[in-house]
Design a protein around this motif. Structure first.
Motif, PDB file in Angstrom:
ATOM      1  N   VAL A 459      49.904  82.402 -52.256  1.00 12.46           N
ATOM      2  CA  VAL A 459      50.197  82.270 -53.687  1.00 12.46           C
ATOM      3  C   VAL A 459      49.071  81.453 -54.320  1.00 12.46           C
ATOM      4  O   VAL A 459      49.224  80.286 -54.640  1.00 12.46           O
ATOM      5  N   PRO A 460      47.872  82.028 -54.450  1.00  9.14           N
ATOM      6  CA  PRO A 460      46.743  81.276 -54.998  1.00  9.14           C
ATOM      7  C   PRO A 460      46.926  80.986 -56.472  1.00  9.14           C
ATOM      8  O   PRO A 460      47.550  81.745 -57.195  1.00  9.14           O
ATOM      9  N   LEU A 478      52.983  84.082 -60.887  1.00 10.94           N
ATOM     10  CA  LEU A 478      52.676  83.961 -59.463  1.00 10.94           C
ATOM     11  C   LEU A 478      52.393  85.334 -58.857  1.00 10.94           C
ATOM     12  O   LEU A 478      51.482  85.502 -58.042  1.00 10.94           O
ATOM     13  N   GLU A 479      53.175  86.322 -59.266  1.00  8.42           N
ATOM     14  CA  GLU A 479      52.980  87.673 -58.746  1.00  8.42           C
ATOM     15  C   GLU A 479      51.631  88.226 -59.204  1.00  8.42           C
ATOM     16  O   GLU A 479      50.905  88.862 -58.432  1.00  8.42           O
ATOM     17  N   ARG A 480      51.288  87.949 -60.466  1.00 11.80           N
ATOM     18  CA  ARG A 480      49.997  88.422 -60.992  1.00 11.80           C
ATOM     19  C   ARG A 480      48.838  87.798 -60.214  1.00 11.80           C
ATOM     20  O   ARG A 480      47.874  88.472 -59.824  1.00 11.80           O
ATOM     21  N   HIS A 481      48.951  86.483 -59.953  1.00 10.72           N
ATOM     22  CA  HIS A 481      47.883  85.799 -59.204  1.00 10.72           C
ATOM     23  C   HIS A 481      47.766  86.351 -57.780  1.00 10.72           C
ATOM     24  O   HIS A 481      46.666  86.526 -57.257  1.00 10.72           O
ATOM     25  N   ALA A 482      48.937  86.611 -57.139  1.00 13.51           N
ATOM     26  CA  ALA A 482      48.902  87.124 -55.773  1.00 13.51           C
ATOM     27  C   ALA A 482      48.230  88.488 -55.716  1.00 13.51           C
ATOM     28  O   ALA A 482      47.424  88.773 -54.819  1.00 13.51           O
ATOM     29  N   ILE A 483      48.534  89.369 -56.687  1.00 12.25           N
ATOM     30  CA  ILE A 483      47.941  90.711 -56.689  1.00 12.25           C
ATOM     31  C   ILE A 483      46.445  90.633 -56.981  1.00 12.25           C
ATOM     32  O   ILE A 483      45.619  91.307 -56.342  1.00 12.25           O
ATOM     33  N   THR A 484      46.086  89.796 -57.940  1.00 13.22           N
ATOM     34  CA  THR A 484      44.664  89.648 -58.290  1.00 13.22           C
ATOM     35  C   THR A 484      43.870  89.147 -57.100  1.00 13.22           C
ATOM     36  O   THR A 484      42.767  89.647 -56.797  1.00 13.22           O
ATOM     37  N   ASP A 485      44.418  88.164 -56.398  1.00 10.56           N
ATOM     38  CA  ASP A 485      43.722  87.607 -55.242  1.00 10.56           C
ATOM     39  C   ASP A 485      43.594  88.642 -54.130  1.00 10.56           C
ATOM     40  O   ASP A 485      42.539  88.750 -53.481  1.00 10.56           O
ATOM     41  N   LEU A 487      43.506  91.910 -54.419  1.00  9.72           N
ATOM     42  CA  LEU A 487      42.506  92.903 -54.819  1.00  9.72           C
ATOM     43  C   LEU A 487      41.090  92.350 -54.663  1.00  9.72           C
ATOM     44  O   LEU A 487      40.168  93.070 -54.244  1.00  9.72           O
ATOM     45  N   ALA A 488      40.928  91.075 -54.990  1.00 11.57           N
ATOM     46  CA  ALA A 488      39.608  90.464 -54.855  1.00 11.57           C
ATOM     47  C   ALA A 488      39.178  90.425 -53.396  1.00 11.57           C
ATOM     48  O   ALA A 488      38.032  90.744 -53.052  1.00 11.57           O
ATOM     49  N   LYS A 489      40.111  90.022 -52.529  1.00 13.49           N
ATOM     50  CA  LYS A 489      39.781  89.946 -51.107  1.00 13.49           C
ATOM     51  C   LYS A 489      39.517  91.336 -50.523  1.00 13.49           C
ATOM     52  O   LYS A 489      38.741  91.486 -49.593  1.00 13.49           O
ATOM     53  N   ALA A 490      40.179  92.339 -51.059  1.00 17.68           N
ATOM     54  CA  ALA A 490      39.988  93.711 -50.574  1.00 17.68           C
ATOM     55  C   ALA A 490      38.874  94.415 -51.316  1.00 17.68           C
ATOM     56  O   ALA A 490      38.660  95.620 -51.119  1.00 17.68           O
ATOM     57  N   LYS A 491      38.160  93.669 -52.196  1.00 13.16           N
ATOM     58  CA  LYS A 491      37.049  94.217 -52.971  1.00 13.16           C
ATOM     59  C   LYS A 491      37.474  95.457 -53.742  1.00 13.16           C
ATOM     60  O   LYS A 491      36.762  96.472 -53.763  1.00 13.16           O
ATOM     61  N   GLY A 516      50.189  94.589 -66.618  1.00 13.87           N
ATOM     62  CA  GLY A 516      49.077  94.731 -67.551  1.00 13.87           C
ATOM     63  C   GLY A 516      47.731  94.472 -66.915  1.00 13.87           C
ATOM     64  O   GLY A 516      46.780  94.068 -67.600  1.00 13.87           O
ATOM     65  N   LEU A 517      47.607  94.692 -65.622  1.00 16.93           N
ATOM     66  CA  LEU A 517      46.339  94.490 -64.912  1.00 16.93           C
ATOM     67  C   LEU A 517      45.584  95.805 -64.843  1.00 16.93           C
ATOM     68  O   LEU A 517      46.185  96.891 -64.741  1.00 16.93           O
ATOM     69  N   ARG A 518      44.298  95.715 -64.861  1.00 18.42           N
ATOM     70  CA  ARG A 518      43.484  96.932 -64.749  1.00 18.42           C
ATOM     71  C   ARG A 518      43.623  97.513 -63.364  1.00 18.42           C
ATOM     72  O   ARG A 518      43.618  96.806 -62.367  1.00 18.42           O
ATOM     73  N   SER A 519      43.747  98.837 -63.301  1.00 13.11           N
ATOM     74  CA  SER A 519      43.910  99.506 -62.001  1.00 13.11           C
ATOM     75  C   SER A 519      42.596  99.931 -61.401  1.00 13.11           C
ATOM     76  O   SER A 519      42.551 100.608 -60.394  1.00 13.11           O
TER      77      SER A 519
END
Length: 520
Positions: A459-460, A478-485, A487-491, A516-519
């Motif tokens: 939960v970054p 928290l969910e938004r941060h977890a998904i963003t992180d 995706l970042a780690k998976a490039k 509302g995150l970019r896909s």
């Protein structure tokens, strides 16, 4: 004499007929057929005396049927003679009966002109009448009376056999029902013991196993037990396990939270009250001491009891008796006491908030239950069980826990212990889409974080989030941060990011759209 002997010859046949069935009414027609050649009656009847008078038991006649209700015994003019055990021979009804008696008048109205009636004597008590009637005067004589008396004796024996058989049938039915009930009780008792037994308390932490071992040791005794530990550590569950492993398992297990009731009501709840004891006491009410008779009384949060109630509880434990509020009758206290507290009672005694003498009464055998944060991997074991149970109840199946969720469960301090864990799992199941439960879905934040780097695994927190913001972060953030992180780690690789989050690729797309995150 010859006629008397001829009449008595029918007695063996009467005995044979009566011996063919344990239902005398059922074979009364056969009895009538056996007796008719000797007495040639028009009516044969038998009545038994019930508490409300005479009951028409059986009735045989050439014409007509049994009356719906027999006449009361006192409605006959010859009642006193019959009740004294005397046989009654009426040769001429019109001259010997008294029409002012309702039953006598009915006999005359039915056209009977003569009859013989003998009492049915059970032991030394008259319990009924048995007789024969004829529509001709002077039909019966003394010889007939003797024959009827002999027949009546056999009828009494047959009725006694019938009643004995009926009683045996009733007893057999009652015993059968009792056996069924006992079997059901045993099944329920087994189910309760299984549900609330020590084996149902999950966890392998040494501190927990030691506490449960001590609880199992004291369970068979009558010794009071003091359970200590933080709120939500399962003290009531352990109290129930002690009860169902004790000799009082067949009795009730009555629980009361002493902190949930104001001081003015706690005494009434424990001791009960009489009608009119105080305003609003419109009827007598038993207290928990009474309700727990033969079983176990569990006082949760006993450290919250007011000083006045502490003194009265001590007296109950010393004297094993009590009185209802507003009452004078002394009642016996027959219960095993288990108490629990999340307070340090030693400190409470030092501050004068808890009686020292009561403490030593309650703490004969103390058991401390460890907090969830000290039980290591037990938290994951408990979480899996809660997921299974709540998931089934909520129609979510058994989604399981992702790796980041497991890491979070182990490192989180759980100030609310098992109760907080259950709430977190339920919250996660509500927002879950059916995949593995993630750390973000648990919605846990630790108050007092010193920096964003102190966030939980999986939960970054974004760099701009302060410790105060972290405490107030919403589940969606928290969910938004977890998904963003992820995706970042998976490039940006959606498949890898979804795998790290424990959800499917399509479910990740759904969440991206919802948040509302970019896909891309």
């Amino acid at each position: 004499e010859r006629r008397r002997r001829q009449g008595l010859r029918v007695v063996p046949e009467v005995a044979r007929v009566l011996g063919t069935s344990l239902d005398v009414a059922e074979i009364f027609d056969q009895l009538a057929a056996a007796v008719r050649p000797v007495l040639d009656f028009d009516i044969m009847a038998a009545s038994l005396i019930e508490p409300d008078g005479m009951k028409a038991w059986v009735h045989v006649a050439d014409a007509g049927s049994a009356p719906e209700q027999a006449d009361r015994l006192e409605d006959y003019s010859f009642t006193a003679r019959a009740m004294s055990g005397e046989s009654v021979l009426i040769r001429e009804c019109e001259s010997e009966l008294d029409a002012t008696y309702p039953a006598d008048r009915k006999i005359l109205e039915d056209g009977l002109r003569s009859f013989v009636a003998v009492p049915l004597i059970f032991g030394a008590t008259v319990r009924g009448l048995f007789g024969f009637g004829k529509r001709q005067p002077g039909w019966f004589d003394e010889n007939d009376r003797e024959v009827v008396e002999e027949i009546a004796q056999h009828v009494v024996v047959a009725i006694q056999h019938q009643r004995l058989a009926e009683e045996q049938r009733r007893l057999a039915i009652a015993e059968g029902r009792a056996a069924q009930l006992e079997q059901r009780v045993q099944q329920l008792r087994g189910a309760l013991s299984e549900r609330y037994g020590f084996g149902q308390i999950l966890g392998q932490a040494p501190s927990l196993r030691e506490a449960l071992a001590r609880a199992a040791q004291v369970a068979p005794q009558e010794t009071p037990v003091l359970l200590t530990g933080e709120s939500g550590t399962g003290k009531e569950l352990v109290a129930q396990a002690i009860h169902y492993a004790s000799r009082r398992a067949d009795g009730p297990c009555v629980a009361i939270n002493c902190a949930a009731l104001p001081e003015g009501l706690i005494e009434s709840e424990l001791f009960g009250h009489e009608r009119g004891a105080f305003t609003g006491a419109d009827k007598q009410k038993p207290g928990r001491f009474e309700l727990a008779a033969g079983g176990t009384l569990f006082l949760d949060e006993v450290g919250e009891l007011a000083a006045s109630v502490q003194a009265k509880l001590l007296r109950v434990l010393q004297e094993r008796e009590f009185q209802r509020v507003g009452g004078t009758a002394t009642l016996k206290a027959d219960f095993r006491l288990i108490v629990a507290t999340n307070r340090n009672l030693t400190d409470a005694m030092a501050r004068g908030q808890f009686r020292e003498d009561l403490y030593y009464r309650l703490s004969v055998f103390s058991i401390h239950l460890p907090p969830l944060r000290e039980r290591g991997d037990d938290v994951v074991l408990l979480a899996q069980e809660v997921v299974r149970r709540l998931g089934e109840r909520m129609g979510k199946g058994e989604p399981g826990l992702s790796r980041d969720a497991r890491d979070l469960l182990v490192t989180y301090p759980w100030p609310g212990n098992i109760r907080e864990l259950q709430n977190a799992i339920e919250r996660a199941l509500i927002v879950s889409d059916g995949g593995l439960i993630t750390a973000a879905q648990l919605g846990l934040t630790r108050k007092g974080l010193q920096s964003a780097e102190a966030s939980y695994p999986g939960v970054p927190m974004p760099p701009a989030v302060t410790s105060q913001d972290a405490a107030a972060a919403t589940l969606q953030e928290l969910e938004r941060h977890a998904i963003t992180d992820a995706l970042a780690k998976a490039k940006g690789n959606k498949t890898q990011a979804a795998g790290a989050l424990g959800i499917t690729r399509m479910r990740l797309y759904t969440k991206l759209k919802r948040l509302g995150l970019r896909s891309q």
